[in-house]
Design a protein around this motif. Sequence first.
Motif, PDB file in Angstrom:
ATOM      1  N   MET A 145      -3.084  -7.111 -40.481  1.00  0.00           N
ATOM      2  CA  MET A 145      -4.013  -6.896 -39.264  1.00  0.00           C
ATOM      3  C   MET A 145      -3.594  -6.557 -37.898  1.00  0.00           C
ATOM      4  SD  MET A 145      -6.634  -9.860 -37.679  1.00  0.00           S
ATOM      5  CE  MET A 145      -7.447 -10.332 -39.204  1.00  0.00           C
ATOM      6  N   GLN A 146      -3.974  -5.751 -37.198  1.00  0.00           N
ATOM      7  CA  GLN A 146      -3.621  -5.113 -36.019  1.00  0.00           C
ATOM      8  C   GLN A 146      -3.468  -6.194 -34.920  1.00  0.00           C
ATOM      9  OE1 GLN A 146      -5.959  -2.015 -34.597  1.00  0.00           O
ATOM     10  NE2 GLN A 146      -4.409  -0.486 -35.449  1.00  0.00           N
ATOM     11  N   GLN A 147      -2.297  -6.042 -34.429  1.00  0.00           N
ATOM     12  CA  GLN A 147      -2.042  -7.163 -32.890  1.00  0.00           C
ATOM     13  C   GLN A 147      -3.380  -7.317 -32.110  1.00  0.00           C
ATOM     14  OE1 GLN A 147       0.032  -9.640 -33.043  1.00  0.00           O
ATOM     15  NE2 GLN A 147      -0.635 -10.370 -31.074  1.00  0.00           N
ATOM     16  N   VAL A 148      -3.982  -5.964 -31.720  1.00  0.00           N
ATOM     17  CA  VAL A 148      -5.046  -5.872 -30.693  1.00  0.00           C
ATOM     18  C   VAL A 148      -6.234  -6.866 -31.620  1.00  0.00           C
ATOM     19  CG1 VAL A 148      -6.537  -4.513 -29.624  1.00  0.00           C
ATOM     20  CG2 VAL A 148      -4.265  -3.729 -29.631  1.00  0.00           C
ATOM     21  N   CYS A 149      -6.214  -6.679 -32.647  1.00  0.00           N
ATOM     22  CA  CYS A 149      -7.392  -7.297 -33.335  1.00  0.00           C
ATOM     23  C   CYS A 149      -7.403  -8.706 -33.013  1.00  0.00           C
ATOM     24  CB  CYS A 149      -7.727  -6.766 -34.468  1.00  0.00           C
ATOM     25  SG  CYS A 149      -8.187  -5.202 -34.798  1.00  0.00           S
ATOM     26  N   VAL A 150      -5.942  -9.099 -33.607  1.00  0.00           N
ATOM     27  CA  VAL A 150      -5.839 -10.579 -33.494  1.00  0.00           C
ATOM     28  C   VAL A 150      -5.887 -11.093 -32.064  1.00  0.00           C
ATOM     29  CG1 VAL A 150      -3.912 -12.248 -33.692  1.00  0.00           C
ATOM     30  CG2 VAL A 150      -4.112 -10.460 -35.399  1.00  0.00           C
ATOM     31  N   GLU A 151      -5.619 -10.430 -31.069  1.00  0.00           N
ATOM     32  CA  GLU A 151      -5.781 -10.832 -29.845  1.00  0.00           C
ATOM     33  C   GLU A 151      -7.341 -10.748 -29.292  1.00  0.00           C
ATOM     34  OE1 GLU A 151      -3.548  -8.119 -27.401  1.00  0.00           O
ATOM     35  OE2 GLU A 151      -1.427  -8.929 -28.330  1.00  0.00           O
ATOM     36  N   LEU A 152      -8.185  -9.969 -30.023  1.00  0.00           N
ATOM     37  CA  LEU A 152      -9.595 -10.106 -29.374  1.00  0.00           C
ATOM     38  C   LEU A 152     -10.241 -11.147 -30.395  1.00  0.00           C
ATOM     39  CD1 LEU A 152     -10.183  -6.245 -29.124  1.00  0.00           C
ATOM     40  CD2 LEU A 152     -10.017  -8.148 -27.233  1.00  0.00           C
ATOM     41  N   GLY A 153      -9.673 -11.825 -31.315  1.00  0.00           N
ATOM     42  CA  GLY A 153     -10.197 -12.755 -32.048  1.00  0.00           C
ATOM     43  C   GLY A 153     -10.969 -12.072 -33.269  1.00  0.00           C
ATOM     44  N   LEU A 154     -10.729 -10.791 -33.708  1.00  0.00           N
ATOM     45  CA  LEU A 154     -11.474 -10.023 -34.844  1.00  0.00           C
ATOM     46  C   LEU A 154     -10.827 -10.624 -35.963  1.00  0.00           C
ATOM     47  CD1 LEU A 154     -11.927  -6.644 -32.976  1.00  0.00           C
ATOM     48  CD2 LEU A 154     -13.628  -8.306 -33.371  1.00  0.00           C
ATOM     49  N   VAL A 155     -11.739 -10.404 -37.063  1.00  0.00           N
ATOM     50  CA  VAL A 155     -11.457 -10.653 -38.506  1.00  0.00           C
ATOM     51  C   VAL A 155     -11.910  -9.447 -39.249  1.00  0.00           C
ATOM     52  CG1 VAL A 155     -11.756 -12.132 -40.548  1.00  0.00           C
ATOM     53  CG2 VAL A 155     -11.951 -13.021 -38.303  1.00  0.00           C
ATOM     54  N   CYS A 156     -10.849  -8.939 -39.973  1.00  0.00           N
ATOM     55  CA  CYS A 156     -10.995  -7.412 -40.702  1.00  0.00           C
ATOM     56  C   CYS A 156     -12.221  -7.532 -41.480  1.00  0.00           C
ATOM     57  CB  CYS A 156     -10.043  -7.144 -41.616  1.00  0.00           C
ATOM     58  SG  CYS A 156      -8.200  -6.718 -40.776  1.00  0.00           S
ATOM     59  N   GLU A 157     -12.610  -8.390 -42.490  1.00  0.00           N
ATOM     60  CA  GLU A 157     -13.655  -8.581 -42.911  1.00  0.00           C
ATOM     61  C   GLU A 157     -15.228  -8.391 -42.287  1.00  0.00           C
ATOM     62  OE1 GLU A 157     -11.288 -10.531 -43.652  1.00  0.00           O
ATOM     63  OE2 GLU A 157     -10.456  -9.955 -45.416  1.00  0.00           O
ATOM     64  N   GLU A 158     -15.097  -9.217 -41.198  1.00  0.00           N
ATOM     65  CA  GLU A 158     -16.392  -9.227 -40.475  1.00  0.00           C
ATOM     66  C   GLU A 158     -16.632  -7.807 -39.626  1.00  0.00           C
ATOM     67  OE1 GLU A 158     -16.280 -12.661 -37.904  1.00  0.00           O
ATOM     68  OE2 GLU A 158     -15.809 -13.995 -39.578  1.00  0.00           O
ATOM     69  N   MET A 215     -15.914   8.462 -43.233  1.00  0.00           N
ATOM     70  CA  MET A 215     -16.288   7.846 -41.778  1.00  0.00           C
ATOM     71  C   MET A 215     -15.451   6.571 -41.661  1.00  0.00           C
ATOM     72  SD  MET A 215     -18.784   9.295 -40.307  1.00  0.00           S
ATOM     73  CE  MET A 215     -19.494   7.809 -39.102  1.00  0.00           C
ATOM     74  N   PHE A 216     -14.959   5.943 -42.644  1.00  0.00           N
ATOM     75  CA  PHE A 216     -14.136   4.757 -42.450  1.00  0.00           C
ATOM     76  C   PHE A 216     -12.802   5.165 -41.747  1.00  0.00           C
ATOM     77  CE2 PHE A 216     -10.523   2.250 -43.814  1.00  0.00           C
ATOM     78  CZ  PHE A 216     -10.903   0.812 -43.661  1.00  0.00           C
ATOM     79  N   VAL A 217     -12.054   6.330 -42.174  1.00  0.00           N
ATOM     80  CA  VAL A 217     -11.094   6.675 -41.815  1.00  0.00           C
ATOM     81  C   VAL A 217     -11.122   7.301 -40.387  1.00  0.00           C
ATOM     82  CG1 VAL A 217      -9.216   8.457 -42.191  1.00  0.00           C
ATOM     83  CG2 VAL A 217      -9.898   7.453 -44.102  1.00  0.00           C
ATOM     84  N   GLN A 218     -12.162   7.830 -39.909  1.00  0.00           N
ATOM     85  CA  GLN A 218     -12.334   8.219 -38.695  1.00  0.00           C
ATOM     86  C   GLN A 218     -12.386   6.924 -37.681  1.00  0.00           C
ATOM     87  OE1 GLN A 218     -12.296  11.238 -37.333  1.00  0.00           O
ATOM     88  NE2 GLN A 218     -11.703  11.786 -39.336  1.00  0.00           N
ATOM     89  N   LEU A 219     -13.326   5.806 -38.535  1.00  0.00           N
ATOM     90  CA  LEU A 219     -13.488   4.441 -37.450  1.00  0.00           C
ATOM     91  C   LEU A 219     -12.079   3.796 -37.476  1.00  0.00           C
ATOM     92  CD1 LEU A 219     -16.993   3.935 -38.800  1.00  0.00           C
ATOM     93  CD2 LEU A 219     -16.399   4.512 -36.327  1.00  0.00           C
ATOM     94  N   TYR A 220     -11.365   3.865 -38.272  1.00  0.00           N
ATOM     95  CA  TYR A 220     -10.347   2.783 -38.499  1.00  0.00           C
ATOM     96  C   TYR A 220      -8.958   3.711 -39.034  1.00  0.00           C
ATOM     97  CZ  TYR A 220     -13.968  -0.771 -38.501  1.00  0.00           C
ATOM     98  OH  TYR A 220     -15.017  -1.406 -38.198  1.00  0.00           O
ATOM     99  N   PRO A 221      -8.412   4.339 -38.050  1.00  0.00           N
ATOM    100  CA  PRO A 221      -7.153   5.396 -38.543  1.00  0.00           C
ATOM    101  C   PRO A 221      -6.073   4.504 -38.642  1.00  0.00           C
ATOM    102  CG  PRO A 221      -7.771   5.343 -36.233  1.00  0.00           C
ATOM    103  CD  PRO A 221      -8.708   4.614 -36.764  1.00  0.00           C
ATOM    104  N   GLU A 222      -5.885   3.291 -38.430  1.00  0.00           N
ATOM    105  CA  GLU A 222      -4.365   2.485 -38.411  1.00  0.00           C
ATOM    106  C   GLU A 222      -4.428   2.332 -39.769  1.00  0.00           C
ATOM    107  OE1 GLU A 222      -2.323   2.088 -35.974  1.00  0.00           O
ATOM    108  OE2 GLU A 222      -4.011   3.368 -34.819  1.00  0.00           O
TER     109      GLU A 222
END
Length: 84
Positions: A1-14, A38-45
């Motif tokens: 999981m990306q650090q930015v997502c962790v900091e924002l409290g985001l969970v990948c599945e949700e 579309m997935f690759v464009q939205l989530y390139p990491e």
Amino acid sequence: MQQVCVELGLVCEECTSRTARQLAQTCKGLPGRMVSQMFVQLYPEPECSRMSIRFAAAYRGASEVIPKRRPARVGKGLLEVAVA
């Protein structure tokens, strides 16, 4: 999981499931290859790539529950109504 997502409290599945459902509401009936693109464009990491299968499944699931429309008579014209 990306650090930015962790900091924002985001969970990948949700996050990916919610985005896939929104995509299904906006763009109905996309072929599987386009959903993957579309997935690759939205989530390139690279860390996000493991969620592509869940994204596609959520898109397909949301596409199946989108109400179909059928014409209903209103006076002399036709009006589209949702069928649940």
